[in-house]
Design a protein around this motif. Structure first.
Motif: not given
Length: 295
Positions: A6-29
């Protein structure tokens, strides 16, 4: 590695990473992962702080319902293959997360989507562009990693990211090949034993044609010879074998600027694609005692 649907659950992770200053990579398959996909994961791991791999068999990029039905679904084994690579999230969205009820938007990229697979698979790149746009937004990715085997797809995605002002940098990664030269693809699994032994002819024929063109040989003659060799080897038919400019993918009859050879051919009921870069023709040094041979 967390498996999220679910995208809501995904956003919980991405928002936490953003708050910590992390960068995000994605591999679509679309799943059915092989070493080519895993090389993209390695690139993402090296180039970003957090890695998301998406797995979604996108119905909008299949022209043939039978092709969609035959596409391998290997979620459990895909997760096992990803386990050693330090992936943070495997995002396997439910269909309604991508195409909710009433979905009525289509992303269409002109120019680089014309010709090649765009001509033989009408609507395919609209499906690719739409789902990739959704996935880039849902994952909030800083960088997205795509293989050069699907080179036209790579250029379509680069174009849409630029035109729509998406923040995601699109990173192209080299084609990964089997030991016999065949470009890795999930479709290779559908080849019978005999056709699988024939399939590497693609790489040999493309390499030969690219070398002839790079030495200043006639492009159309090189392509005709390559087509004849593929059919003689047992390929059923050829959708296209063309020289195109890189990166705008304009049809070429002379390699006077950066170019690539593109091929789509059918073997044992399976459509295989490949491409190779072609260098500009090399000048031939001549002297009075070493005259040019007549053509």
């Amino acid at each position: 590695m967390q498996i999220i649907r679910r995208k809501a659950a995904l956003r919980a992770f991405t928002q936490a990473w953003r708050r910590a200053g992390g960068t995000i990579g994605v591999v679509p398959t679309m799943g059915a992962l092989h070493a080519g996909h895993l090389s993209l994961v390695e690139a993402a791991r090296a180039g970003t702080d957090h890695v998301i791999v998406t797995l979604f068999v996108n119905p909008r990029q299949f022209n043939n319902p039978e092709d969609l039905a035959k596409y391998p679904r290997t979620e459990e084994s895909d997760a096992e293959k990803l386990a050693p690579f330090g992936v943070d999230v495997l995002y396997i969205p439910e269909p309604e997360e991508i195409y909710p009820g009433g979905f009525a938007t289509n992303v269409s990229v002109s120019g680089v989507s014309d010709g090649l697979c765009g001509a033989t698979r009408p609507g395919h790149f609209d499906g690719v562009a739409t789902v990739v746009t959704k996935l880039l937004l849902q994952t909030d990715a800083d960088r997205a990693f795509f293989g050069e085997k699907d080179y036209q797809q790579l250029q379509v995605v680069k174009r849409l990211a630029t035109d729509l002002d998406l923040k995601t940098e699109i990173v192209g990664c080299p084609t990964v090949r089997e030991g016999d030269g065949l470009a890795m693809s999930s479709r290779n699994l559908r080849l019978g034993i005999g056709p699988r032994e024939t399939a590497p002819v693609i790489a040999r024929v493309l390499t030969g044609a690219a070398d002839i063109i790079a030495r200043g040989g006639n492009v159309l003659k090189a392509l005709d010879t390559a087509s004849e060799a593929l059919l003689a080897a047992g390929f059923d038919s050829i959708d296209y074998l063309e020289l195109r400019s890189d990166p705008d993918l304009q049809l070429m009859t002379k390699a006077d600027r950066p170019a690539r050879l593109f091929l789509a051919a059918w073997l044992d009921g399976v459509r295989l694609i490949d491409n190779l870069p072609v260098s500009a023709p090399r000048k031939v040094e001549t002297s009075e005692d070493q005259p040019l041979e007549s053509a």
